[in-house]
Scaffold this active site. Structure first.
Site, mmCIF file in Angstrom:
data_model
loop_
_atom_site.group_PDB
_atom_site.id
_atom_site.type_symbol
_atom_site.label_atom_id
_atom_site.label_comp_id
_atom_site.label_asym_id
_atom_site.label_seq_id
_atom_site.Cartn_x
_atom_site.Cartn_y
_atom_site.Cartn_z
ATOM 1 N N PHE A 425 0.730 -1.319 0.077
ATOM 2 C CA PHE A 425 -0.001 0.013 0.014
ATOM 3 C C PHE A 425 0.948 1.256 -0.149
ATOM 4 O O PHE A 425 0.357 2.407 -0.365
ATOM 5 C CB PHE A 425 -0.865 -0.016 1.184
ATOM 6 C CG PHE A 425 -1.781 -1.219 1.392
ATOM 7 C CD1 PHE A 425 -2.995 -1.042 0.437
ATOM 8 C CD2 PHE A 425 -1.607 -2.214 2.042
ATOM 9 C CE1 PHE A 425 -4.041 -2.213 0.716
ATOM 10 C CE2 PHE A 425 -2.440 -3.074 2.040
ATOM 11 C CZ PHE A 425 -3.677 -3.289 1.407
ATOM 12 N N ASP A 538 0.844 -16.387 4.820
ATOM 13 C CA ASP A 538 1.971 -15.952 3.924
ATOM 14 C C ASP A 538 3.352 -16.374 4.844
ATOM 15 O O ASP A 538 4.086 -15.331 4.804
ATOM 16 C CB ASP A 538 1.806 -14.471 3.579
ATOM 17 C CG ASP A 538 2.417 -14.227 2.472
ATOM 18 O OD1 ASP A 538 3.550 -14.998 1.990
ATOM 19 O OD2 ASP A 538 2.760 -12.795 2.469
#
Length: 819
Positions: A425, A538
């Protein structure tokens, strides 16, 4: 406004601002999800629909006017459609008289359909996918006793291909994949219950494998349109039918059929195709009426059609059916004419006597302290402006305000420094945070781009919402957030950075014990997450940070999700780390603690390989093929066999056969302890060797420490050696001052063999003390003993004649004799 019954406590006094507290409404979606809406009585159904649809995805819905709200009572099967102009106060007054609020199910549905689904896909994909989920869910829930089994299996294969679009085309040829799909996901998600109950499992599996090959090459969109096409031929999901009468006096019983391609049509019991009565764009007004007769009460829908002198009257069996029909026609009229104004005049829907009864009921409620009209409430509490807006709480939590409120930081407490990384982001900065007592703490600050929209900002804050729930020494801690734009997430700083880069730059000074320590520390963090029912999704070396040379911490919780027992998280669209993922995650987008275990196995491999990425040179699309064929990552250099065995267990194809993180933590602790013990033993031996070298090289006259005297056992030494030892002791000299004799050994497999060797040496007149040369492959040989020696094994290893030392050529249980 008094609070809705059953959801608030004692109402406050009239005029109190607290009277504006909002009620809560759960709006169900066809994919099994829901949105929770906080609303005031004055908000209408249209307002709630607009708010819920705006949360389906970012941006406006081009086909916003296709949606409607349905009220469903599961215990009785009652269904009511709520007109868009109905206020929530009116809904509560009308329907919560029949059943308690907790028993009603509010459902957002696509009711008014465009003629061209391709146009819907191109202009509003969110609504298109929503409609697909709705049709699919309705198909699975409906009773399809007459549905052809072959067609049902074709539809099943189309759905499997759509939902698992990344699955290899030959995946279901593998029996274990099909069994996994059946066991872990369930065929009931793709086939109606009637079909599952009517087919034998073996025949069903075989049919699925046959039909899946035909659709395996289809794209996601092709699967969806093929599904619509095939289903439409057997189940008209794009039409609604009503049994009613045409006319009000002498009426004709018909089945009214309404749909995007039929307009308003009807069928008699002898007709084979519908007869069109009116087009939606010709309707000028709609009205619902209820007769005044108590005995033969009828509900009617009157349509004023352009170009005709008489109104079209449709008599319905009940007022509820009439209102549903009127709402459907009104919705299609708005859709076709692109208007937001309703054609349905609902003011005179009830005769005077009926309205008086309703008003009497409301008056009774007011007298007993119940809710009054919205106008009365407004007069009591002042303005109703704040009640015209609804607040939606997402099913996973509203991350922007309530979840992170306790962690809100004042921006001037945080000072940004240089950029140390780049996130999904925005940039990641090094910085400082000035806490209590002006204590300055080094921090890492994740930033979100200033031009990010609301949905992106909320997704960015998801990580902070997740991190605040954890407290573990090997998980990066959240310090706080600045939720106003630009949004910052402030967390503890790991000063040595990302572990993969650290491994690569320090590979020459990282020993095996340190690498094992890293894996053990991560296993404790993941065991903690397992206990909290979180899946990380992840786990990789790039998402582990190094705080100190002997301390690593798990980070990057952007993909983490909470899952309930025996459940899983199914990922939506987005980039995922294929080369780290388990086969069920690649094939079925299924994420569980077991899939985290697979990823941790890959992460351990990365650590032992000092930062090398898995499956180097292999394309993402080819990874699953290699895994399916049984290929696994190779044994890293210097990896303990027991550790590689643990990795292999983590990479078991069947998720149920993988260990839990608790078990992994225990095994890693044992492996680490073993390695540390071996390190200590090696260090002791090395220290002794260095000391011995230092004694011989310093030139000092001081002799080295003497070795302790060794005495023979079993009376095995010969007379020469005993006499020598006795002479040394009786000579008056100290044993510490005597010149040390060479220590010699004869090694045999058991005592009997040793005795035989000593007897042979004694008969040859050779003393063990003459064996002074170390044994090797060049001075040892195997000797067969005579058959009359029953106590001895068939052979033993002995030395060649003096002056060589006898020893076995490979380690085995032995008895050692010393002279």
């Amino acid at each position: 406004m008094n609070p809705p019954e059953g959801r608030c406590g004692t109402p406050p006094a009239t005029g109190s601002p607290d009277r504006l507290d909002k009620a809560t409404l759960k709006v169900h979606l066809p994919n099994g999800g829901f949105n929770v809406v906080k609303f005031g009585d004055a908000i209408d159904v249209k307002g709630i629909i607009t708010l819920v649809t705006s949360r389906l995805a970012t941006g406006q819905r081009a086909y916003q006017h296709l949606y409607a709200m349905r009220l469903h009572h599961p215990p009785t099967g009652e269904v009511y459609w709520l007109h868009q102009d109905t206020t929530m106060y009116q809904v509560q007054e009308k329907y919560e008289r029949k059943h308690p609020h907790s028993e009603w199910r509010y459902e957002l549905r696509v009711r008014y359909l465009p003629q061209n689904l391709t146009d819907l896909y191109e202009k509003d994909r969110v609504t298109f996918y929503y409609y697909y989920d709705q049709v699919r869910n309705d198909y699975l829930c409906a009773d399809h006793a007459a549905l052809d089994q072959d067609v049902a299996v074709q539809l099943c294969c189309l759905e499997i291909r759509y939902f698992f679009k990344d699955m290899p085309q030959i995946a279901l040829d593998k029996k274990s994949n099909l069994e996994y799909l059946e066991r872990e996901i369930g065929l009931h998600k793709f086939l109606p219950r009637a079909v599952l109950d009517g087919m034998k499992p073996k025949a069903l599996r075989k049919l699925i494998q046959q039909h899946f090959k035909k659709v395996a090459a289809l794209s996601e969109l092709e699967c969806m349109f093929k599904f619509f096409e095939l289903l439409r031929a057997h189940y008209r999901f794009d039409q609604e039918r009503f049994r009613c009468d045409l006319g009000s006096g002498w009426s004709i019983p018909v089945e009214l059929v309404i749909g995007p391609d039929l307009g308003i049509s009807y069928m008699t019991h002898r007709a084979t195709s519908p007869t069109r009565m009116a087009e939606f764009d010709r309707i000028q007004a709609i009205q619902t009426l209820v007769s005044d007769c108590e005995v033969h009460r009828k509900a009617m829908v009157q349509l004023r059609v352009a170009g005709t002198t008489e109104t079209l009257t449709i008599t319905c069996p009940s007022l509820e059916v009439a209102e549903s029909l009127a709402d459907l026609i009104d919705g299609y009229c708005r859709l076709v004419t692109q208007s937001t104004t309703s054609l349905w005049n609902r003011k005179d829907a009830h005769p005077p006597k009926y309205r008086q009864q309703q008003q009497h009921g409301v008056g009774s409620r007011q007298a007993s302290g119940g809710s009054g009209s919205p106008e009365t409430t407004a007069a009591q509490t002042g303005t109703m402006l704040s009640e015209d807006y609804a607040e939606i709480v997402d099913e996973e939590g509203d991350y922007s305000t309530p979840a992170t409120r306790d962690y809100e930081l004042v921006r001037n407490q945080v000072e940004l420094a240089e950029i140390i990384g780049e996130g999904q982001f925005g940039d990641v900065h090094k910085g400082t945070f000035k806490g209590r007592d002006n204590q300055v703490i080094p921090v890492a600050v994740k930033t979100c781009k200033a031009d990010a929209d609301l949905a992106t900002a909320e997704k960015f804050l998801e990580e902070a919402y997740i991190m605040q729930q954890f407290d573990h020494p090997h998980i990066i801690k959240l310090i706080g957030v600045c939720s106003e734009s630009p949004i910052w997430i402030v967390m503890e700083l790991a000063r040595l950075g990302e572990m993969r880069a650290y491994l690569q730059s320090n590979k020459h000074r990282l020993d095996l014990a340190t690498l094992l320590q890293y894996t053990f520390q991560l296993s404790t963090a993941l065991s903690y997450l397992e206990s909290k029912k979180f899946v990380h999704r992840d786990i990789a070396a790039r998402n582990v940070l190094v705080s100190a040379h002997n301390c690593v911490k798990l980070a990057d919780f952007g993909l983490s999700r909470w899952v309930e027992d025996q459940s899983y998280y199914k990922a939506s669209k987005g980039k995922l780390p294929i080369k780290w993922m388990s086969p069920e995650s690649i094939n079925f987008r299924r994420f569980t603690t077991a899939s985290d275990v697979w990823m941790f196995g890959v992460c351990m491999w990365e650590i032992l390989m000092l930062g090398v990425k898995p499956f180097r040179g292999v394309k993402n699309n080819d990874v699953i093929g290699k895994i399916e064929s049984g290929e696994r990552l190779a044994l890293p250099q210097n990896c303990p066999p027991r550790l590689y065995s643990l990795m292999s267990q983590c990479w078991a194809y069947e998720p149920s056969k993988r260990p839990s993180f608790k078990e992994i933590r225990e095994v890693l602790n044992e492996i680490l302890m073993e390695e540390r013990h071996q390190q200590q033993e090696t260090m002791r031996r090395e220290n002794r060797r260095v000391q011995a070298m230092s004694w011989g090289s310093t030139g000092s006259d001081d002799p080295p420490p003497p070795k302790p005297a060794r005495f023979p056992i079993f009376g095995a030494a010969d007379s020469t050696s005993l006499a020598s030892l006795t002479g040394t002791l009786s000579g008056g000299g100290s044993i510490n001052n005597a010149t040390p004799a060479p220590t010699t050994y004869i090694v045999a497999q058991n005592p009997e063999v040793l005795v035989q060797l000593l007897r042979e040496n004694e008969s040859r007149g050779i003393s063990p003390s003459v064996y002074t040369t170390p044994a090797s492959a060049f001075n040892t040989l195997a000797v067969d003993f005579e058959k009359n020696i029953s106590a001895s094994p068939p052979s033993a290893t002995v030395a060649t004649p003096a002056p060589l030392t006898s020893a076995p050529s490979q380690p085995s249980p032995a008895v050692t004799a010393t002279p």
